[in-house]
Scaffold this motif. Structure first.
Motif, PDB file in Angstrom:
ATOM      1  N   UNK A  32      -4.113   0.635 -12.056  1.00  0.00           N
ATOM      2  CA  UNK A  32      -2.973  -0.190 -12.581  1.00  0.00           C
ATOM      3  C   UNK A  32      -2.175   0.241 -13.124  1.00  0.00           C
ATOM      4  N   UNK A  33      -0.941  -0.330 -14.385  1.00  0.00           N
ATOM      5  CA  UNK A  33       0.101   0.555 -13.994  1.00  0.00           C
ATOM      6  C   UNK A  33       0.332   1.648 -15.040  1.00  0.00           C
ATOM      7  N   UNK A  34      -0.529   1.467 -15.073  1.00  0.00           N
ATOM      8  CA  UNK A  34      -0.528   3.276 -16.658  1.00  0.00           C
ATOM      9  C   UNK A  34      -0.260   4.366 -15.488  1.00  0.00           C
ATOM     10  N   UNK A  35      -0.810   4.527 -14.176  1.00  0.00           N
ATOM     11  CA  UNK A  35      -1.026   5.510 -13.341  1.00  0.00           C
ATOM     12  C   UNK A  35       0.197   5.060 -12.615  1.00  0.00           C
ATOM     13  N   UNK A  36       1.752   4.420 -12.467  1.00  0.00           N
ATOM     14  CA  UNK A  36       1.714   4.307 -11.521  1.00  0.00           C
ATOM     15  C   UNK A  36       3.216   4.602 -11.307  1.00  0.00           C
ATOM     16  N   UNK A  37       3.228   6.010 -11.815  1.00  0.00           N
ATOM     17  CA  UNK A  37       4.327   7.569 -11.556  1.00  0.00           C
ATOM     18  C   UNK A  37       3.203   8.044 -10.744  1.00  0.00           C
ATOM     19  N   UNK A  38       2.456   8.025 -10.371  1.00  0.00           N
ATOM     20  CA  UNK A  38       1.523   8.229  -9.144  1.00  0.00           C
ATOM     21  C   UNK A  38       1.637   8.075  -7.993  1.00  0.00           C
ATOM     22  N   UNK A  39       2.507   7.206  -7.590  1.00  0.00           N
ATOM     23  CA  UNK A  39       2.683   6.891  -6.814  1.00  0.00           C
ATOM     24  C   UNK A  39       4.034   7.370  -5.922  1.00  0.00           C
ATOM     25  N   UNK A  40       3.827   7.612  -4.096  1.00  0.00           N
ATOM     26  CA  UNK A  40       4.668   8.365  -3.436  1.00  0.00           C
ATOM     27  C   UNK A  40       5.602   7.095  -3.257  1.00  0.00           C
ATOM     28  N   UNK A  41       6.822   7.002  -2.725  1.00  0.00           N
ATOM     29  CA  UNK A  41       8.025   5.725  -2.505  1.00  0.00           C
ATOM     30  C   UNK A  41       7.358   5.355  -0.583  1.00  0.00           C
ATOM     31  N   UNK A  42       6.533   7.005  -0.465  1.00  0.00           N
ATOM     32  CA  UNK A  42       6.299   5.819   1.213  1.00  0.00           C
ATOM     33  C   UNK A  42       5.026   5.215   1.047  1.00  0.00           C
ATOM     34  N   UNK A  43       4.676   4.095   2.451  1.00  0.00           N
ATOM     35  CA  UNK A  43       3.621   3.124   2.499  1.00  0.00           C
ATOM     36  C   UNK A  43       2.625   3.956   3.046  1.00  0.00           C
ATOM     37  N   UNK A  51       0.687  -1.124   0.133  1.00  0.00           N
ATOM     38  CA  UNK A  51      -0.301   0.072   0.110  1.00  0.00           C
ATOM     39  C   UNK A  51       1.127   1.412   0.044  1.00  0.00           C
ATOM     40  N   UNK A  52       0.891   1.708  -1.060  1.00  0.00           N
ATOM     41  CA  UNK A  52       1.613   3.425  -1.099  1.00  0.00           C
ATOM     42  C   UNK A  52       0.946   4.663  -1.168  1.00  0.00           C
ATOM     43  N   UNK A  53       1.159   5.496  -1.120  1.00  0.00           N
ATOM     44  CA  UNK A  53       0.729   6.813  -0.834  1.00  0.00           C
ATOM     45  C   UNK A  53       0.923   7.277  -2.098  1.00  0.00           C
ATOM     46  N   UNK A  94       3.385  -6.473  -4.705  1.00  0.00           N
ATOM     47  CA  UNK A  94       4.905  -6.164  -4.284  1.00  0.00           C
ATOM     48  C   UNK A  94       5.250  -7.686  -2.760  1.00  0.00           C
ATOM     49  N   UNK A  95       5.519  -8.552  -3.473  1.00  0.00           N
ATOM     50  CA  UNK A  95       5.703 -10.559  -3.053  1.00  0.00           C
ATOM     51  C   UNK A  95       5.583 -10.386  -1.506  1.00  0.00           C
ATOM     52  N   UNK A  96       6.476  -9.624  -0.992  1.00  0.00           N
ATOM     53  CA  UNK A  96       6.700  -9.737   0.502  1.00  0.00           C
ATOM     54  C   UNK A  96       5.714  -9.154   1.874  1.00  0.00           C
ATOM     55  N   UNK A  97       5.325  -8.124   0.735  1.00  0.00           N
ATOM     56  CA  UNK A  97       4.084  -7.065   1.671  1.00  0.00           C
ATOM     57  C   UNK A  97       3.418  -7.543   1.944  1.00  0.00           C
ATOM     58  N   UNK A  98       2.348  -6.857   3.057  1.00  0.00           N
ATOM     59  CA  UNK A  98       0.990  -7.917   3.774  1.00  0.00           C
ATOM     60  C   UNK A  98       0.476  -6.299   3.302  1.00  0.00           C
ATOM     61  N   UNK A  99      -0.905  -6.178   4.111  1.00  0.00           N
ATOM     62  CA  UNK A  99      -1.692  -4.861   3.678  1.00  0.00           C
ATOM     63  C   UNK A  99      -2.626  -5.555   4.485  1.00  0.00           C
ATOM     64  N   UNK A 100      -3.073  -4.666   5.851  1.00  0.00           N
ATOM     65  CA  UNK A 100      -3.892  -4.778   6.191  1.00  0.00           C
ATOM     66  C   UNK A 100      -5.569  -3.177   6.203  1.00  0.00           C
ATOM     67  N   UNK A 101      -6.284  -4.121   5.941  1.00  0.00           N
ATOM     68  CA  UNK A 101      -7.368  -3.969   6.198  1.00  0.00           C
ATOM     69  C   UNK A 101      -8.940  -3.874   6.456  1.00  0.00           C
ATOM     70  N   UNK A 102     -10.756  -4.012   5.863  1.00  0.00           N
ATOM     71  CA  UNK A 102     -11.017  -4.388   6.038  1.00  0.00           C
ATOM     72  C   UNK A 102     -12.041  -4.868   5.281  1.00  0.00           C
ATOM     73  N   UNK A 103     -12.399  -6.612   5.513  1.00  0.00           N
ATOM     74  CA  UNK A 103     -13.920  -6.894   4.471  1.00  0.00           C
ATOM     75  C   UNK A 103     -15.046  -6.181   4.018  1.00  0.00           C
TER      76      UNK A 103
END
Length: 139
Positions: A102-113, A36-38, A50-59
């Motif tokens: 979508x991969x086409x929007x990956x440039x909108x991501x910050x490097x921080x979680x 999960x990225x900003x 992100x192979x070795x990552x996990x994201x906490x959330x709500x189902x």
């Protein structure tokens, strides 16, 4: 009906009710294999593989099609709704769908979680005031 894994602003029940147009039962869960990225300049996040990552959330359980129609409009063109498996906090797993950037929007991501507690403390009120996508939820 399907389940939805929410990992950002939709973790807030009041925002989810406004977006989905209904109250849904929910439980905490974890998604493995994503990060999960900003999003730059925004108060909401996106998830990417992100192979070795996990994201906490709500189902959210048993989401009606009418709510998914509204959710699809809310999330917009930046995201694809994809099937995932969620590990529940009380044990077991549950199939769900979630919105992946979508991969086409990956440039909108910050490097921080992205941090949910920070969103509640500093971003939620601003998000609710400024987000202009709510008008798109109505048919």
């Amino acid at each position: 009906m399907k389940n939805l894994f929410a990992y950002g602003s939709l973790m807030c029940e009041d925002i989810m009710i406004e977006v989905a147009g209904c109250r849904l039962s929910h439980a905490p869960g974890t998604l493995t294999g994503y990060r999960r990225r900003s999003v730059i300049g925004e108060h909401y996040p996106a998830i990417v593989p992100g192979t070795e990552n996990t994201v906490e959330g709500v189902v959210y359980r048993d989401v009606p099609d009418s709510a998914f129609d509204r959710l699809d409009r809310f999330e917009g063109e930046m995201y694809d709704r994809l099937p995932v498996n969620i590990e529940l906090k009380n044990g077991g797993a549950l199939p769900a769908e979630t919105y992946v950037l979508r991969e086409a929007f990956s440039d909108l991501l910050d490097q921080t979680d992205w941090d949910f507690d920070d969103f509640i403390a500093r971003g939620k009120a601003t998000f609710q005031r400024q987000y202009k996508g709510y008008h798109a939820l109505m048919p």
